[in-house]
Design a protein around this motif. Structure first.
Motif, PDB file in Angstrom:
ATOM      1  N   ILE A 147       5.107  11.062   9.407  1.00 44.30           N
ATOM      2  CA  ILE A 147       6.454  10.960   9.971  1.00 44.30           C
ATOM      3  C   ILE A 147       7.099   9.621   9.612  1.00 44.30           C
ATOM      4  CG2 ILE A 147       7.790  10.897  12.112  1.00 44.30           C
ATOM      5  CD1 ILE A 147       5.656  12.706  13.373  1.00 44.30           C
ATOM      6  N   ILE A 148       6.339   8.549   9.808  1.00 44.86           N
ATOM      7  CA  ILE A 148       6.890   7.209   9.598  1.00 44.86           C
ATOM      8  C   ILE A 148       7.176   6.940   8.131  1.00 44.86           C
ATOM      9  CG2 ILE A 148       6.421   4.739   9.829  1.00 44.86           C
ATOM     10  CD1 ILE A 148       4.700   5.420  12.286  1.00 44.86           C
ATOM     11  N   GLY A 149       6.268   7.349   7.233  1.00 43.45           N
ATOM     12  CA  GLY A 149       6.434   7.085   5.807  1.00 43.45           C
ATOM     13  C   GLY A 149       7.725   7.660   5.234  1.00 43.45           C
ATOM     14  N   PRO A 150       7.944   8.967   5.351  1.00 40.40           N
ATOM     15  CA  PRO A 150       9.196   9.539   4.851  1.00 40.40           C
ATOM     16  C   PRO A 150      10.435   8.995   5.547  1.00 40.40           C
ATOM     17  CG  PRO A 150       7.557  11.253   5.135  1.00 40.40           C
ATOM     18  CD  PRO A 150       6.989  10.016   5.747  1.00 40.40           C
ATOM     19  N   SER A 151      10.320   8.697   6.843  1.00 42.64           N
ATOM     20  CA  SER A 151      11.465   8.135   7.569  1.00 42.64           C
ATOM     21  C   SER A 151      11.829   6.762   7.027  1.00 42.64           C
ATOM     22  CB  SER A 151      11.152   8.042   9.063  1.00 42.64           C
ATOM     23  OG  SER A 151      10.862   9.316   9.606  1.00 42.64           O
ATOM     24  N   LEU A 152      10.822   5.927   6.808  1.00 36.99           N
ATOM     25  CA  LEU A 152      11.074   4.610   6.230  1.00 36.99           C
ATOM     26  C   LEU A 152      11.605   4.739   4.806  1.00 36.99           C
ATOM     27  CD1 LEU A 152      10.905   1.538   6.357  1.00 36.99           C
ATOM     28  CD2 LEU A 152       8.501   1.705   5.682  1.00 36.99           C
ATOM     29  N   ALA A 154      13.412   7.159   3.655  1.00 36.81           N
ATOM     30  CA  ALA A 154      14.817   7.581   3.725  1.00 36.81           C
ATOM     31  C   ALA A 154      15.728   6.384   4.012  1.00 36.81           C
ATOM     32  CB  ALA A 154      14.976   8.641   4.808  1.00 36.81           C
ATOM     33  N   LEU A 155      15.279   5.498   4.883  1.00 30.07           N
ATOM     34  CA  LEU A 155      16.072   4.290   5.168  1.00 30.07           C
ATOM     35  C   LEU A 155      16.189   3.403   3.926  1.00 30.07           C
ATOM     36  CD1 LEU A 155      14.725   3.322   8.719  1.00 30.07           C
ATOM     37  CD2 LEU A 155      16.943   4.341   8.157  1.00 30.07           C
ATOM     38  N   LEU A 156      15.099   3.263   3.187  1.00 28.99           N
ATOM     39  CA  LEU A 156      15.125   2.447   1.973  1.00 28.99           C
ATOM     40  C   LEU A 156      16.023   3.065   0.910  1.00 28.99           C
ATOM     41  CD1 LEU A 156      11.330   1.515   1.711  1.00 28.99           C
ATOM     42  CD2 LEU A 156      13.212  -0.005   2.342  1.00 28.99           C
ATOM     43  N   LEU A 157      16.088   4.395   0.874  1.00 23.17           N
ATOM     44  CA  LEU A 157      16.927   5.070  -0.120  1.00 23.17           C
ATOM     45  C   LEU A 157      18.409   4.807   0.097  1.00 23.17           C
ATOM     46  CD1 LEU A 157      15.098   8.512  -0.417  1.00 23.17           C
ATOM     47  CD2 LEU A 157      15.397   6.838  -2.250  1.00 23.17           C
ATOM     48  N   ILE A 164      13.387  -1.481  -6.373  1.00 20.92           N
ATOM     49  CA  ILE A 164      12.813  -2.229  -5.252  1.00 20.92           C
ATOM     50  C   ILE A 164      11.987  -1.302  -4.363  1.00 20.92           C
ATOM     51  CG2 ILE A 164      13.366  -3.526  -3.165  1.00 20.92           C
ATOM     52  CD1 ILE A 164      15.797  -4.647  -4.608  1.00 20.92           C
ATOM     53  N   ILE A 165      12.469  -0.075  -4.164  1.00 20.44           N
ATOM     54  CA  ILE A 165      11.734   0.893  -3.348  1.00 20.44           C
ATOM     55  C   ILE A 165      10.376   1.183  -3.956  1.00 20.44           C
ATOM     56  CG2 ILE A 165      11.719   3.279  -2.524  1.00 20.44           C
ATOM     57  CD1 ILE A 165      14.783   3.080  -2.333  1.00 20.44           C
ATOM     58  N   PHE A 166      10.342   1.403  -5.269  1.00 23.22           N
ATOM     59  CA  PHE A 166       9.071   1.677  -5.929  1.00 23.22           C
ATOM     60  C   PHE A 166       8.157   0.457  -5.897  1.00 23.22           C
ATOM     61  CE2 PHE A 166      11.436   5.145  -8.286  1.00 23.22           C
ATOM     62  CZ  PHE A 166      10.753   6.168  -7.656  1.00 23.22           C
ATOM     63  N   LEU A 167       8.726  -0.730  -5.978  1.00 26.49           N
ATOM     64  CA  LEU A 167       7.920  -1.943  -5.877  1.00 26.49           C
ATOM     65  C   LEU A 167       7.294  -2.066  -4.493  1.00 26.49           C
ATOM     66  CD1 LEU A 167      10.035  -4.604  -7.812  1.00 26.49           C
ATOM     67  CD2 LEU A 167       7.796  -3.682  -8.462  1.00 26.49           C
TER      68      LEU A 167
END
Length: 233
Positions: A147-152, A154-157, A164-167
């Motif tokens: 739950i937390i991983g995809p939610s975070l 989505a915020l980064l996207l 930066i997201i991939f880094l």
């Protein structure tokens, strides 16, 4: 259940799981979003989701038994570093749908190697008396990270800074590898007799026989992908 975290070795092991699965969740949502945005093709969106799940279903048959044959600590560290490399490669191909799908599938192979090694290492650190609590903690942690991983992610996207997201994703796997590297007490190499090796090969054979649906799905999806790609190009 959380009393296990008073053990410094298990705490590092648990933090490695948290960080690694957090990176998995961020990667999943990021790749799916990019493919959906770039292609706007439902088939390709389905394929990238399938590419995330297929390696565990198919390659888990071959990679799972390695957790009992090789040093589990090195398997987990290698899997994390491998996934880190796949995520870094995505930085250079985030605008290419075929490359993202291929890298996603390769990334999943690392997860198929990591998960059995992590699960097999739990008794080494928790002990038989705490095994049920350790398994409960591991499963609840995975559910939370799903739950937390995809939610975070989505915020980064929202920042649109895909590199930066991939880094950040790559950094989570590097952090997990570093924590797991310090756990010298788990997954020591054992000598196996020819009978053990035969049992290992027999396990793979039986796994293939019991999972024909996975192989058929893989072949069908590959055919659909080639048919769709040839019609477009």
């Amino acid at each position: 259940m959380f009393s296990l975290l008073k053990n410094s070795f298990y705490l590092r092991f648990w933090l490695g799981q948290v960080i690694s699965q957090l990176g998995d969740g961020i990667t999943r949502i990021g790749i799916t979003y990019l493919v959906a945005t770039l292609s706007k093709d439902p088939l390709l969106i389905g394929l990238v989701i399938f590419a995330q799940l297929l390696p565990t279903a198919v390659f888990g048959i071959f990679l799972g038994p390695l957790a009992d044959q090789w040093n589990r600590r090195w398997l987990m560290v290698s899997a994390d570093l491998y996934r880190m490399a796949m995520v870094i490669a995505m930085i250079f191909f985030y605008d290419s749908v075929p490359a993202l799908i291929i890298l996603t599938a390769f990334h999943g192979i690392g997860t198929a190697l990591f998960d059995p090694a992590r699960t097999s290492s739990i008794p080494d650190l928790a002990g038989e008396s705490n095994l049920s609590e350790a398994i409960s903690l591991s499963q609840s942690t995975k559910a939370a990270m799903d739950i937390i991983g995809p939610s975070l992610g989505a915020l980064l996207l929202m920042s649109k800074q895909y590199s930066i997201i991939f880094l950040i994703d790559a950094a989570t796997f590097a952090g997990s590898a570093l924590l797991l590297f310090t756990l010298f007490s788990i997954g020591k190499v054992h000598a196996y007799s020819p009978e053990d090796k035969k049992t290992y090969l027999s396990f793979i054979t039986s796994g293939i026989k019991e999972s024909p649906a996975c192989l058929l799905c893989a072949f069908f999806s590959y055919c659909c992908f080639l048919s769709h790609w040839s019609s477009v190009y």
